[in-house]
Design a protein around this motif. Structure first.
Motif, PDB file in Angstrom:
ATOM      1  N   ASN A  74       0.889  -1.150   0.000  1.00  0.00           N
ATOM      2  CA  ASN A  74       0.000   0.000   0.000  1.00  0.00           C
ATOM      3  C   ASN A  74       0.936   1.210   0.000  1.00  0.00           C
ATOM      4  OD1 ASN A  74      -1.592   2.186   0.689  1.00  0.00           O
ATOM      5  ND2 ASN A  74      -2.978   0.980   1.967  1.00  0.00           N
ATOM      6  N   LEU A  75       1.313   1.641  -1.216  1.00  0.00           N
ATOM      7  CA  LEU A  75       2.388   2.633  -1.348  1.00  0.00           C
ATOM      8  C   LEU A  75       2.017   3.974  -0.722  1.00  0.00           C
ATOM      9  CD1 LEU A  75       3.676   1.760  -4.936  1.00  0.00           C
ATOM     10  CD2 LEU A  75       4.533   0.977  -2.712  1.00  0.00           C
ATOM     11  N   GLN A  76       0.739   4.303  -0.831  1.00  0.00           N
ATOM     12  CA  GLN A  76       0.288   5.579  -0.260  1.00  0.00           C
ATOM     13  C   GLN A  76       0.449   5.574   1.275  1.00  0.00           C
ATOM     14  OE1 GLN A  76      -3.712   6.359  -1.400  1.00  0.00           O
ATOM     15  NE2 GLN A  76      -3.550   8.552  -1.008  1.00  0.00           N
ATOM     16  N   LEU A  77       0.010   4.494   1.878  1.00  0.00           N
ATOM     17  CA  LEU A  77       0.121   4.380   3.340  1.00  0.00           C
ATOM     18  C   LEU A  77       1.592   4.347   3.761  1.00  0.00           C
ATOM     19  CD1 LEU A  77      -1.163   3.866   6.149  1.00  0.00           C
ATOM     20  CD2 LEU A  77      -1.203   1.433   5.578  1.00  0.00           C
ATOM     21  N   GLU A  78       2.399   3.617   2.990  1.00  0.00           N
ATOM     22  CA  GLU A  78       3.829   3.518   3.331  1.00  0.00           C
ATOM     23  C   GLU A  78       4.495   4.885   3.252  1.00  0.00           C
ATOM     24  OE1 GLU A  78       5.925   0.395   1.247  1.00  0.00           O
ATOM     25  OE2 GLU A  78       4.283  -1.004   1.595  1.00  0.00           O
ATOM     26  N   ALA A  79       4.153   5.678   2.213  1.00  0.00           N
ATOM     27  CA  ALA A  79       4.746   7.018   2.054  1.00  0.00           C
ATOM     28  C   ALA A  79       4.353   7.899   3.244  1.00  0.00           C
ATOM     29  CB  ALA A  79       4.270   7.639   0.741  1.00  0.00           C
ATOM     30  N   LEU A  80       3.106   7.774   3.649  1.00  0.00           N
ATOM     31  CA  LEU A  80       2.611   8.576   4.766  1.00  0.00           C
ATOM     32  C   LEU A  80       3.324   8.205   6.068  1.00  0.00           C
ATOM     33  CD1 LEU A  80       0.192  10.622   4.764  1.00  0.00           C
ATOM     34  CD2 LEU A  80      -1.071   8.839   5.964  1.00  0.00           C
ATOM     35  N   LEU A  81       3.513   6.907   6.290  1.00  0.00           N
ATOM     36  CA  LEU A  81       4.172   6.458   7.523  1.00  0.00           C
ATOM     37  C   LEU A  81       5.646   6.879   7.530  1.00  0.00           C
ATOM     38  CD1 LEU A  81       2.546   2.902   7.850  1.00  0.00           C
ATOM     39  CD2 LEU A  81       2.128   4.870   9.330  1.00  0.00           C
ATOM     40  N   ALA A  82       6.270   6.868   6.322  1.00  0.00           N
ATOM     41  CA  ALA A  82       7.672   7.310   6.217  1.00  0.00           C
ATOM     42  C   ALA A  82       7.755   8.799   6.530  1.00  0.00           C
ATOM     43  CB  ALA A  82       8.208   7.010   4.822  1.00  0.00           C
ATOM     44  N   GLU A  83       6.839   9.566   5.961  1.00  0.00           N
ATOM     45  CA  GLU A  83       6.823  11.023   6.164  1.00  0.00           C
ATOM     46  C   GLU A  83       6.602  11.371   7.645  1.00  0.00           C
ATOM     47  OE1 GLU A  83       4.202  12.909   3.232  1.00  0.00           O
ATOM     48  OE2 GLU A  83       3.657  14.264   4.882  1.00  0.00           O
ATOM     49  N   LYS A  84       5.755  10.592   8.303  1.00  0.00           N
ATOM     50  CA  LYS A  84       5.439  10.859   9.723  1.00  0.00           C
ATOM     51  C   LYS A  84       6.446  10.197  10.664  1.00  0.00           C
ATOM     52  CE  LYS A  84       0.617  12.009   9.405  1.00  0.00           C
ATOM     53  NZ  LYS A  84       0.855  13.445   9.373  1.00  0.00           N
ATOM     54  N   ASN A  85       7.501   9.623  10.064  1.00  0.00           N
ATOM     55  CA  ASN A  85       8.568   8.980  10.839  1.00  0.00           C
ATOM     56  C   ASN A  85       8.039   7.902  11.802  1.00  0.00           C
ATOM     57  OD1 ASN A  85      11.206   8.508  11.485  1.00  0.00           O
ATOM     58  ND2 ASN A  85      11.273  10.081  13.094  1.00  0.00           N
ATOM     59  N   LYS A  86       7.348   6.922  11.230  1.00  0.00           N
ATOM     60  CA  LYS A  86       6.815   5.789  12.025  1.00  0.00           C
ATOM     61  C   LYS A  86       7.434   4.496  11.486  1.00  0.00           C
ATOM     62  CE  LYS A  86       3.085   8.076  13.874  1.00  0.00           C
ATOM     63  NZ  LYS A  86       3.124   8.505  15.256  1.00  0.00           N
ATOM     64  N   PRO A  87       8.738   4.288  11.740  1.00  0.00           N
ATOM     65  CA  PRO A  87       9.425   3.141  11.121  1.00  0.00           C
ATOM     66  C   PRO A  87       8.840   1.784  11.503  1.00  0.00           C
ATOM     67  CG  PRO A  87      10.833   4.205  12.774  1.00  0.00           C
ATOM     68  CD  PRO A  87       9.640   5.078  12.596  1.00  0.00           C
ATOM     69  N   GLU A  88       8.382   1.625  12.753  1.00  0.00           N
ATOM     70  CA  GLU A  88       7.875   0.302  13.165  1.00  0.00           C
ATOM     71  C   GLU A  88       6.591  -0.056  12.423  1.00  0.00           C
ATOM     72  OE1 GLU A  88       7.402  -0.379  17.347  1.00  0.00           O
ATOM     73  OE2 GLU A  88       9.454   0.338  17.704  1.00  0.00           O
ATOM     74  N   LEU A  89       5.705   0.941  12.319  1.00  0.00           N
ATOM     75  CA  LEU A  89       4.448   0.687  11.597  1.00  0.00           C
ATOM     76  C   LEU A  89       4.716   0.462  10.116  1.00  0.00           C
ATOM     77  CD1 LEU A  89       1.959   3.204  13.242  1.00  0.00           C
ATOM     78  CD2 LEU A  89       2.019   0.720  13.458  1.00  0.00           C
ATOM     79  N   LEU A  90       5.657   1.246   9.584  1.00  0.00           N
ATOM     80  CA  LEU A  90       6.014   1.092   8.165  1.00  0.00           C
ATOM     81  C   LEU A  90       6.497  -0.336   7.900  1.00  0.00           C
ATOM     82  CD1 LEU A  90       6.578   2.190   5.340  1.00  0.00           C
ATOM     83  CD2 LEU A  90       8.749   3.085   6.160  1.00  0.00           C
ATOM     84  N   LYS A  91       7.351  -0.819   8.789  1.00  0.00           N
ATOM     85  CA  LYS A  91       7.882  -2.180   8.634  1.00  0.00           C
ATOM     86  C   LYS A  91       6.730  -3.206   8.725  1.00  0.00           C
ATOM     87  CE  LYS A  91      11.367  -5.323  10.599  1.00  0.00           C
ATOM     88  NZ  LYS A  91      10.641  -6.460  10.180  1.00  0.00           N
ATOM     89  N   ALA A  92       5.813  -2.987   9.698  1.00  0.00           N
ATOM     90  CA  ALA A  92       4.710  -3.945   9.892  1.00  0.00           C
ATOM     91  C   ALA A  92       3.825  -4.035   8.646  1.00  0.00           C
ATOM     92  CB  ALA A  92       3.880  -3.548  11.104  1.00  0.00           C
ATOM     93  N   VAL A  93       3.541  -2.906   8.015  1.00  0.00           N
ATOM     94  CA  VAL A  93       2.653  -2.983   6.840  1.00  0.00           C
ATOM     95  C   VAL A  93       3.402  -3.463   5.598  1.00  0.00           C
ATOM     96  CG1 VAL A  93       0.994  -1.256   7.670  1.00  0.00           C
ATOM     97  CG2 VAL A  93       2.793  -0.535   6.126  1.00  0.00           C
ATOM     98  N   ARG A  94       4.719  -3.161   5.527  1.00  0.00           N
ATOM     99  CA  ARG A  94       5.462  -3.615   4.344  1.00  0.00           C
ATOM    100  C   ARG A  94       5.775  -5.111   4.421  1.00  0.00           C
ATOM    101  NH1 ARG A  94      10.495  -0.182   2.763  1.00  0.00           N
ATOM    102  NH2 ARG A  94       8.875   1.229   2.048  1.00  0.00           N
TER     103      ARG A  94
END
Ligand code: G1P
Length: 295
Positions: A74-94
């Motif tokens: 979900n590239l949109q969600l991943e970009a948003l999580l990266a922008e908001k500096n949420k590495p753990e959540l980004l990793k969980a969804v990727r």
């Protein structure tokens, strides 16, 4: 090399209506209902990954698209999580999109579990494969399906997973008539007979099939020739019964804990159980549960 030496594919049927989970599953597939912090189907996929399986075939229907999406990027969600500096959540969804190769096949008509498995016939060649049902969640040191895969590789037989259930619950399951083969570390039985959802007084034992199977591709021959039976559906159990008579099928008692996510109480217990494994929650949750129980 024998064909059972490598088991790489698992069929996960997700086309069921989920009536036991209504109204929660009215617009959300029951497989997407969360247990602790993940949809139930993610536990099944993780069990497959942890067992060394490499390919998953979802047998799905038009209302289950969100399951496929969950295991995609979900590239949109991943970009948003990266922008908001949420590495753990980004990793969980990727991570969930990178677990394993997944294909989906539509079951266009609801004709039962046996029919659902038959829909994957073209994807399975001359090989043994796993079947994992989405309602059965296991918590065990060795993943549930891996326990069957090990026995299938050792013996060259199809293997089904069983556990003992209360006598009052036998009519919810496929029940085997067992002959003990090995009662040392892991209980292994030869399946003399298997009956789908027997009445309590007709059940040959209390050993119930708990949603895990390793089957030879020969099962498709039986599935193609059996008639609908219990609930007017093509039952996987009936095909296994034929296979047991003709070439032998083993059953392994799965070691570990099992939760039936389609059952109200077990679903709630699964939530508590998996949340208690999460060290971020365990202490506070225990305190709150204890105080709730004391009221
Ligand atoms: C299916 C099988 C049954 C098995 C059960 C395990 O039934 O037909 O043999 O014991 O899964 O969960 P269902 O629960 O789909 O009615």
């Amino acid at each position: 090399m024998t064909k059972q030496a490598f088991i790489t594919k698992s069929i996960i049927p997700v086309a069921g209506l989920g009536t036991r989970s209504l109204p929660a599953s009215k617009t959300i597939p029951k497989e997407m209902l969360p247990v602790h912090d993940k949809p139930t189907v993610q536990y099944i996929v993780e069990e497959a990954v942890n067992s060394g399986l490499e390919h998953i075939v979802f047998i799905t229907n038009r209302d289950k698209k969100s399951i496929e999406d969950h295991f995609d990027y979900n590239l949109q969600l991943e970009a948003l999580l990266a922008e908001k500096n949420k590495p753990e959540l980004l990793k969980a969804v990727r991570d969930v999109a990178e677990y394993i190769s997944i294909v989906s096949i539509r079951q266009k008509q609801q004709k039962g579990l046996g029919h659902a498995i038959l829909c994957a016939k073209d994807f399975i060649h001359d090989e043994y494969f796993a079947v994992m049902l989405g309602d059965d969640l296991f918590f065990s040191p060795v993943p549930g399906i891996r326990q069957l895969m090990d026995v299938a590789v050792q013996t060259g037989k199809s293997v089904i997973g069983v556990m003992e259930v209360e006598e009052s619950n036998v009519s919810k399951y496929g029940i085997i008539d067992p002959i003990v083969v090995d009662d040392t570390d892991s209980m292994i039985y030869k399946v003399r007979n298997i009956v789908e959802k027997p009445k309590q007084h007709e059940a040959p034992s209390r050993l119930a099939v708990v949603g895990r199977y390793v089957l030879s591709d020969k099962i498709f021959d039986y599935l193609e020739t059996i008639s609908p039976s219990v609930d007017g559906e093509i039952q996987l159990t009936d095909a296994i019964q034929r296979m047991a008579q003709n070439e032998g099928v083993l059953a392994v008692k799965i070691q570990g804990e099992r939760f039936d996510a389609g059952d109200r109480i077990e679903y709630l217990l699964a939530n508590i159980h998996f949340a208690l494994q999460d060290e971020r929650l365990a202490e506070q949750l225990t305190t709150r549960l204890l105080s709730m129980l004391q009221k």
